[in-house]
Design a protein around this motif. Structure first.
Motif, PDB file in Angstrom:
ATOM      1  N   ILE A 198      -3.010   5.249  12.372  1.00 57.19           N
ATOM      2  CA  ILE A 198      -1.895   4.313  12.507  1.00 57.19           C
ATOM      3  C   ILE A 198      -2.331   3.071  13.289  1.00 57.19           C
ATOM      4  O   ILE A 198      -1.966   1.942  12.938  1.00 57.19           O
ATOM      5  CB  ILE A 198      -0.688   4.999  13.176  1.00 57.19           C
ATOM      6  CG1 ILE A 198      -0.039   5.977  12.186  1.00 57.19           C
ATOM      7  CG2 ILE A 198       0.334   3.977  13.661  1.00 57.19           C
ATOM      8  CD1 ILE A 198       1.008   6.864  12.802  1.00 57.19           C
ATOM      9  N   LYS A 199      -3.136   3.255  14.311  1.00 59.89           N
ATOM     10  CA  LYS A 199      -3.639   2.102  15.075  1.00 59.89           C
ATOM     11  C   LYS A 199      -4.482   1.198  14.178  1.00 59.89           C
ATOM     12  O   LYS A 199      -4.426  -0.030  14.287  1.00 59.89           O
ATOM     13  CB  LYS A 199      -4.452   2.587  16.273  1.00 59.89           C
ATOM     14  CG  LYS A 199      -3.618   3.289  17.327  1.00 59.89           C
ATOM     15  CD  LYS A 199      -4.482   3.761  18.486  1.00 59.89           C
ATOM     16  CE  LYS A 199      -3.636   4.482  19.534  1.00 59.89           C
ATOM     17  NZ  LYS A 199      -4.466   4.997  20.658  1.00 59.89           N
TER      18      LYS A 199
ATOM     19  N   PHE B 228       0.825  -1.203   0.000  1.00 58.92           N
ATOM     20  CA  PHE B 228       0.000   0.000   0.000  1.00 58.92           C
ATOM     21  C   PHE B 228       0.863   1.259   0.000  1.00 58.92           C
ATOM     22  O   PHE B 228       1.807   1.374   0.784  1.00 58.92           O
ATOM     23  CB  PHE B 228      -0.892   0.043   1.241  1.00 58.92           C
ATOM     24  CG  PHE B 228      -2.094  -0.855   1.161  1.00 58.92           C
ATOM     25  CD1 PHE B 228      -3.346  -0.350   0.863  1.00 58.92           C
ATOM     26  CD2 PHE B 228      -1.964  -2.224   1.387  1.00 58.92           C
ATOM     27  CE1 PHE B 228      -4.458  -1.177   0.792  1.00 58.92           C
ATOM     28  CE2 PHE B 228      -3.065  -3.061   1.324  1.00 58.92           C
ATOM     29  CZ  PHE B 228      -4.316  -2.533   1.028  1.00 58.92           C
ATOM     30  N   VAL B 229       0.509   2.197  -0.879  1.00 53.73           N
ATOM     31  CA  VAL B 229       1.033   3.564  -0.825  1.00 53.73           C
ATOM     32  C   VAL B 229      -0.088   4.425  -0.249  1.00 53.73           C
ATOM     33  O   VAL B 229      -1.211   4.418  -0.760  1.00 53.73           O
ATOM     34  CB  VAL B 229       1.438   4.067  -2.226  1.00 53.73           C
ATOM     35  CG1 VAL B 229       1.740   5.559  -2.202  1.00 53.73           C
ATOM     36  CG2 VAL B 229       2.641   3.289  -2.736  1.00 53.73           C
TER      37      VAL B 229
ATOM     38  N   LYS C 240      -3.711  -2.690  13.145  1.00 51.79           N
ATOM     39  CA  LYS C 240      -4.726  -3.721  13.372  1.00 51.79           C
ATOM     40  C   LYS C 240      -4.972  -4.546  12.115  1.00 51.79           C
ATOM     41  O   LYS C 240      -5.083  -5.773  12.167  1.00 51.79           O
ATOM     42  CB  LYS C 240      -6.029  -3.070  13.844  1.00 51.79           C
ATOM     43  CG  LYS C 240      -7.149  -4.057  14.125  1.00 51.79           C
ATOM     44  CD  LYS C 240      -8.401  -3.338  14.611  1.00 51.79           C
ATOM     45  CE  LYS C 240      -9.534  -4.319  14.873  1.00 51.79           C
ATOM     46  NZ  LYS C 240     -10.766  -3.623  15.346  1.00 51.79           N
ATOM     47  N   LYS C 241      -5.036  -3.868  10.972  1.00 52.24           N
ATOM     48  CA  LYS C 241      -5.308  -4.555   9.711  1.00 52.24           C
ATOM     49  C   LYS C 241      -4.066  -5.240   9.150  1.00 52.24           C
ATOM     50  O   LYS C 241      -4.157  -6.058   8.248  1.00 52.24           O
ATOM     51  CB  LYS C 241      -5.875  -3.562   8.686  1.00 52.24           C
ATOM     52  CG  LYS C 241      -7.295  -3.126   9.009  1.00 52.24           C
ATOM     53  CD  LYS C 241      -7.862  -2.262   7.908  1.00 52.24           C
ATOM     54  CE  LYS C 241      -9.328  -1.956   8.127  1.00 52.24           C
ATOM     55  NZ  LYS C 241     -10.186  -3.155   8.002  1.00 52.24           N
ATOM     56  N   GLN C 242      -2.896  -4.864   9.635  1.00 53.43           N
ATOM     57  CA  GLN C 242      -1.630  -5.466   9.227  1.00 53.43           C
ATOM     58  C   GLN C 242      -1.383  -5.340   7.721  1.00 53.43           C
ATOM     59  O   GLN C 242      -0.913  -6.271   7.066  1.00 53.43           O
ATOM     60  CB  GLN C 242      -1.575  -6.942   9.660  1.00 53.43           C
ATOM     61  CG  GLN C 242      -1.619  -7.109  11.175  1.00 53.43           C
ATOM     62  CD  GLN C 242      -1.468  -8.548  11.622  1.00 53.43           C
ATOM     63  OE1 GLN C 242      -1.953  -9.479  10.974  1.00 53.43           O
ATOM     64  NE2 GLN C 242      -0.771  -8.751  12.728  1.00 53.43           N
TER      65      GLN C 242
ATOM     66  N   ILE D 202       9.832  -2.491  -6.505  1.00 51.26           N
ATOM     67  CA  ILE D 202      10.403  -1.441  -5.676  1.00 51.26           C
ATOM     68  C   ILE D 202       9.769  -1.539  -4.308  1.00 51.26           C
ATOM     69  O   ILE D 202       8.567  -1.387  -4.153  1.00 51.26           O
ATOM     70  CB  ILE D 202      10.158  -0.040  -6.264  1.00 51.26           C
ATOM     71  CG1 ILE D 202      10.854   0.103  -7.608  1.00 51.26           C
ATOM     72  CG2 ILE D 202      10.666   1.039  -5.313  1.00 51.26           C
ATOM     73  CD1 ILE D 202      10.652   1.453  -8.269  1.00 51.26           C
ATOM     74  N   SER D 203      10.563  -1.813  -3.276  1.00 48.74           N
ATOM     75  CA  SER D 203      10.044  -1.908  -1.923  1.00 48.74           C
ATOM     76  C   SER D 203      10.951  -1.151  -0.981  1.00 48.74           C
ATOM     77  O   SER D 203      12.171  -1.271  -1.054  1.00 48.74           O
ATOM     78  CB  SER D 203       9.926  -3.366  -1.487  1.00 48.74           C
ATOM     79  OG  SER D 203       9.468  -3.458  -0.174  1.00 48.74           O
ATOM     80  N   TYR D 204      10.361  -0.372  -0.100  1.00 49.63           N
ATOM     81  CA  TYR D 204      11.142   0.396   0.882  1.00 49.63           C
ATOM     82  C   TYR D 204      11.026  -0.199   2.271  1.00 49.63           C
ATOM     83  O   TYR D 204      11.374   0.407   3.255  1.00 49.63           O
ATOM     84  CB  TYR D 204      10.655   1.846   0.930  1.00 49.63           C
ATOM     85  CG  TYR D 204      10.790   2.588  -0.380  1.00 49.63           C
ATOM     86  CD1 TYR D 204      11.625   2.115  -1.400  1.00 49.63           C
ATOM     87  CD2 TYR D 204      10.100   3.751  -0.617  1.00 49.63           C
ATOM     88  CE1 TYR D 204      11.753   2.782  -2.591  1.00 49.63           C
ATOM     89  CE2 TYR D 204      10.224   4.434  -1.821  1.00 49.63           C
ATOM     90  CZ  TYR D 204      11.044   3.942  -2.803  1.00 49.63           C
ATOM     91  OH  TYR D 204      11.157   4.616  -3.985  1.00 49.63           O
ATOM     92  N   GLY D 205      10.459  -1.386   2.370  1.00 50.30           N
ATOM     93  CA  GLY D 205      10.290  -2.008   3.667  1.00 50.30           C
ATOM     94  C   GLY D 205       8.869  -1.877   4.128  1.00 50.30           C
ATOM     95  O   GLY D 205       8.167  -0.923   3.793  1.00 50.30           O
ATOM     96  N   THR D 206       8.393  -2.825   4.895  1.00 48.81           N
ATOM     97  CA  THR D 206       7.010  -2.819   5.363  1.00 48.81           C
ATOM     98  C   THR D 206       6.952  -2.843   6.874  1.00 48.81           C
ATOM     99  O   THR D 206       7.920  -3.201   7.550  1.00 48.81           O
ATOM    100  CB  THR D 206       6.252  -4.041   4.815  1.00 48.81           C
ATOM    101  OG1 THR D 206       6.933  -5.222   5.250  1.00 48.81           O
ATOM    102  CG2 THR D 206       6.181  -4.011   3.316  1.00 48.81           C
ATOM    103  N   ASN D 207       5.788  -2.444   7.393  1.00 51.14           N
ATOM    104  CA  ASN D 207       5.542  -2.481   8.838  1.00 51.14           C
ATOM    105  C   ASN D 207       4.369  -3.403   9.110  1.00 51.14           C
ATOM    106  O   ASN D 207       3.491  -3.539   8.298  1.00 51.14           O
ATOM    107  CB  ASN D 207       5.228  -1.084   9.364  1.00 51.14           C
ATOM    108  CG  ASN D 207       6.430  -0.177   9.335  1.00 51.14           C
ATOM    109  OD1 ASN D 207       6.867   0.272   8.298  1.00 51.14           O
ATOM    110  ND2 ASN D 207       6.981   0.084  10.511  1.00 51.14           N
TER     111      ASN D 207
END
Length: 202
Positions: free
Chosen positions: A73-74, A11-12, A78-80, A197-202
């Motif tokens: 952000i919460k 997701f962007v 939650k949705k991951q 292209i990936s900048y890392g995920t949370n």
């Protein structure tokens, strides 16, 4: 959510706050950020084979210690969701010296490089700031790859009517708003149509 061709794609996130100080119309701060976000969404909605999902969000209570973006952000946690990057827009309608300059707030290195590359190609002056009390700070604190985009606030080239009853429609520099919207549209188009292209995920 504007879905990607692959529903499992990252997701962007594009976001702006829509609240203003009590008694203030909030035309520049921050109806212009909302308008920019909608303008980018309109431009990219027709793109085929999007490689990333685009999530558009408008935050309330930015003026009250960033409550809206922190609540969002919460929800993300939650949705991951797999988050590629977050792009926030705050005040995009003032350019008194008419140099077209853009402030990039607290950008992650990869996002800074991407925005600066497009700015150089389009001959748009940019500079980076690490301060600011706007929504990108919420995402920065939470560890997301983030960038804030706005008028040259840290250099003092921002609406003098901010947080006053005079922050009205007739004070908006629509040429600058269009300029900034077109710039961001080019960046986001590049970002969501490029593969791997990936900048890392949370």
């Amino acid at each position: 959510i504007l879905p990607a061709a692959d529903p499992h794609a990252e997701f962007v996130i594009l976001g702006a706050h829509y609240d203003s100080k009590l008694g203030c119309p909030g035309a520049v701060d921050n109806a212009t950020g909302v308008a920019l976000t909608i303008g980018v969404l309109q431009a990219i909605a027709g793109l085929e084979n999007r490689q990333k999902n685009v999530l558009v969000v408008f935050f309330d209570q930015e003026e009250e210690e960033l409550i809206g973006s922190q609540a969002f952000i919460k929800l993300l946690q939650k949705k991951q969701y797999a988050i590629h990057s977050v792009h926030t827009f705050d005040m995009a309608g003032w350019d008194e010296d008419q140099n077209g300059e853009v402030e990039l707030g607290a950008p992650s290195p990869a996002l800074q490089s991407l925005y600066e590359a497009h700015a150089q190609r389009l001959n748009i002056p940019t500079y980076v700031t690490r301060g600011g009390s706007t929504d990108y700070q919420s995402f920065l604190a939470a560890g997301f790859p983030v960038i804030g985009v706005n008028e040259a606030f840290s250099k003092g080239d921002y609406s003098p009517f901010k947080d006053t009853p005079k922050d009205t429609y007739d004070t908006v520099n629509f040429n600058y708003l269009r300029h900034l919207t077109q710039y961001v549209t080019e960046v986001i188009t590049d970002l969501i149509t490029a593969k791997n292209i990936s900048y890392g995920t949370n």
